[in-house]
Design a protein around this motif. Sequence first.
Motif, PDB file in Angstrom:
ATOM      1  N   GLY A 160       1.549   1.894  -3.347  1.00 43.88           N
ATOM      2  CA  GLY A 160       1.186   1.968  -4.314  1.00 43.88           C
ATOM      3  C   GLY A 160       0.542   3.708  -4.245  1.00 43.88           C
ATOM      4  O   GLY A 160       0.880   4.160  -4.571  1.00 43.88           O
TER       5      GLY A 160
ATOM      6  N   GLU B 260       0.018  -3.323  -7.407  1.00 43.52           N
ATOM      7  CA  GLU B 260       0.197  -3.141  -5.971  1.00 43.52           C
ATOM      8  C   GLU B 260      -1.470  -3.771  -4.852  1.00 43.52           C
ATOM      9  O   GLU B 260      -1.445  -3.870  -4.278  1.00 43.52           O
ATOM     10  CB  GLU B 260       0.394  -1.694  -5.202  1.00 43.52           C
ATOM     11  CG  GLU B 260       0.280  -1.533  -3.950  1.00 43.52           C
ATOM     12  CD  GLU B 260      -1.216  -1.173  -3.497  1.00 43.52           C
ATOM     13  OE1 GLU B 260      -2.144  -1.397  -2.273  1.00 43.52           O
ATOM     14  OE2 GLU B 260      -2.169  -0.553  -3.797  1.00 43.52           O
ATOM     15  N   MET B 261      -2.108  -3.281  -6.063  1.00 46.60           N
ATOM     16  CA  MET B 261      -4.012  -3.631  -5.970  1.00 46.60           C
ATOM     17  C   MET B 261      -4.027  -5.556  -6.037  1.00 46.60           C
ATOM     18  O   MET B 261      -4.753  -6.066  -4.813  1.00 46.60           O
ATOM     19  CB  MET B 261      -4.547  -3.277  -7.193  1.00 46.60           C
ATOM     20  CG  MET B 261      -4.940  -1.748  -7.460  1.00 46.60           C
ATOM     21  SD  MET B 261      -5.823  -1.867  -9.059  1.00 46.60           S
ATOM     22  CE  MET B 261      -5.684   0.114  -8.922  1.00 46.60           C
TER      23      MET B 261
ATOM     24  N   SER C 171       3.412   5.925  -5.554  1.00 44.81           N
ATOM     25  CA  SER C 171       3.205   5.316  -6.780  1.00 44.81           C
ATOM     26  C   SER C 171       2.080   6.645  -7.766  1.00 44.81           C
ATOM     27  O   SER C 171       2.530   7.169  -8.658  1.00 44.81           O
ATOM     28  CB  SER C 171       2.980   3.817  -7.803  1.00 44.81           C
ATOM     29  OG  SER C 171       4.365   3.429  -6.532  1.00 44.81           O
TER      30      SER C 171
ATOM     31  N   VAL D  93       1.092   0.973  -9.443  1.00 39.74           N
ATOM     32  CA  VAL D  93       0.074   0.761  -8.974  1.00 39.74           C
ATOM     33  C   VAL D  93      -0.574   0.130  -9.651  1.00 39.74           C
ATOM     34  O   VAL D  93      -1.764  -0.857  -8.273  1.00 39.74           O
ATOM     35  CB  VAL D  93      -0.745   2.714  -9.633  1.00 39.74           C
ATOM     36  CG1 VAL D  93      -3.031   2.506  -8.747  1.00 39.74           C
ATOM     37  CG2 VAL D  93       0.203   4.168  -9.003  1.00 39.74           C
TER      38      VAL D  93
ATOM     39  N   ALA E  93      -9.245  -0.072  -9.704  1.00 38.00           N
ATOM     40  CA  ALA E  93      -8.774   1.278  -8.657  1.00 38.00           C
ATOM     41  C   ALA E  93     -10.169   1.260  -7.680  1.00 38.00           C
ATOM     42  O   ALA E  93     -10.323   0.835  -6.417  1.00 38.00           O
ATOM     43  CB  ALA E  93      -7.901   1.932  -8.435  1.00 38.00           C
TER      44      ALA E  93
ATOM     45  N   HIS F 176       0.668  -0.482   0.085  1.00 35.39           N
ATOM     46  CA  HIS F 176       0.391   0.261  -0.384  1.00 35.39           C
ATOM     47  C   HIS F 176       0.852   2.046   0.188  1.00 35.39           C
ATOM     48  O   HIS F 176       0.625   2.305  -0.225  1.00 35.39           O
ATOM     49  CB  HIS F 176      -0.898   0.196   1.383  1.00 35.39           C
ATOM     50  CG  HIS F 176      -1.509   1.098   1.317  1.00 35.39           C
ATOM     51  ND1 HIS F 176      -2.947   1.172   0.349  1.00 35.39           N
ATOM     52  CD2 HIS F 176      -1.825   1.716   2.069  1.00 35.39           C
ATOM     53  CE1 HIS F 176      -3.588   2.219   0.274  1.00 35.39           C
ATOM     54  NE2 HIS F 176      -3.383   2.275   1.875  1.00 35.39           N
TER      55      HIS F 176
END
Length: 514
Positions: free
Chosen positions: A267, A307-308, A270, A304, A390, A264
């Motif tokens: 993220g 990272e999810m 980023s 990004v 997202a 996180h």
Amino acid sequence: MTELHVDWLELAILVPLLGGISVSFLRDAGEARKWTLIVTAITFFLTVGEYFDFQWVISGQSLASSLTKDADDPGHLLSWLFGREILVVDEISAPLLALGALLFFLTALATNRTKIRRFSFAWMLFAEAILLATFCCKEPWIVIGLLAAGTLRPFVELRARGRSTGVYAFHMAIYVTCLVIGQLLIDRENRIAGGITHAHTVWPLLFLLVAVLVRSGIAPFHCWVTDLFEHATFGTALLFVTPLTGAYAAIRLLLPISPDNSLHIMGILSLFTAVYAAGMSLVQVEGRRFFCYLFLSHSALVLVGLEMVTPVGLTGAFSLWLSLGLSLCGLGLTLRALEARRGRLALNNFQGLFEHSPALATSFVLTGLACVGFPGTLGFVGAELLVDGALEVYSPIVGATVVIAAALNGIAIMKVYFLMFTGTRYVSNISLKASRSEWLAILGVAGLLIAGGLAPQFNVEARFRASKTLLEYRRRHRLNDEAAVLFAIPKATAVADETTRQPDEAEALPPLQH
């Protein structure tokens, strides 16, 4: 392990390595370019053969079995040296090998005669061999060694050109040092745990996280990228950044062992970099710096998505990775071709080059819009999946931020297009039209971007399997729930539930909407 039918990987690494040695003895720059073009074309053919061979190998397997098996090259010499298989390929690395070889081939093809004396083709081939070896290796220490070796070519060129190396060398030293220290600490913790699955402490993860942030140019570690584009040749800087090896380091070294809350942090930084760099690209008055910030913004969006760690988010990140590698390379080669005719490009007045270089103008628009996910291009589906991921993982504010970054990048691209190709009439005594080799490179990039946009399903399905592969790696390195307390940034319960569940073979992506 499942063996490929041909030793594609060994050949793809050996051909540019031997080609680099041979080209280094050539004194004529034209001959060096010709042989480099031949070598890179053969290497690209080998990587494409590897990709289709890999798809053939796994075509008879179920999705569940393909997630737990990698295809490998027999690699008898490497197996004898290291005692185990070294060259392996999975759903993640298979298309990256072809993408990396294609970038080098297009750069060699589009190298204008005015630049061949300032561009080292031998070092280019050595760098290609190192990159391909990196993309088909998963052993942590060998990956780190190859990542470190990949930083040498820009440094050697900067020294040879008499340019400052301080900023670049400082950041690359931090990058390599953090990789080594982080992996040393991880090995130490693994020895203490005796091979039992356990949660790693904060320090090794922090060192690896800093290394990924530095190599990816995430703020505040981004100044080395602008410095490299300022002092190195455009081709060298382009080939060093566009394969996104920082994201590959994150996949192989950081993501499988990191708790969600540590990712996180990556993220957040980023996402900030994506918006910040997009805003900076709007105000640049020099062509290289514009491209540099455009690259930083888009590469941050890939992190990004990584990272999810959800199927939709990872599929979007992997799809965006491929589309950005191709479109940013095409955009960079267009700017490089214009530099060969005009020198360093100034963006503070209208230049009116469309009548003299309509092919380069078309290439600029097409590759630029593909970067931001314009409908009908290869980047459209990846951008849509990234936004959907997202919205699924975070709040609508985060999804809106991703859209804002893409919008700012699109505005910057169109602004630069109008400045360079419209607004006035430019008079020149020499022809500024694209050469035959530049035409071929433009047509190749355009064809791939449009074909991928009009028929995206094959690529999306393959990237979806790659996301499942990465989630399977994380499942194998299952972390204890106590690892989350090492980082203070909270995360929504729904996010944790999504990222910790095991991959389900029946799960599928939502239907594509065009």
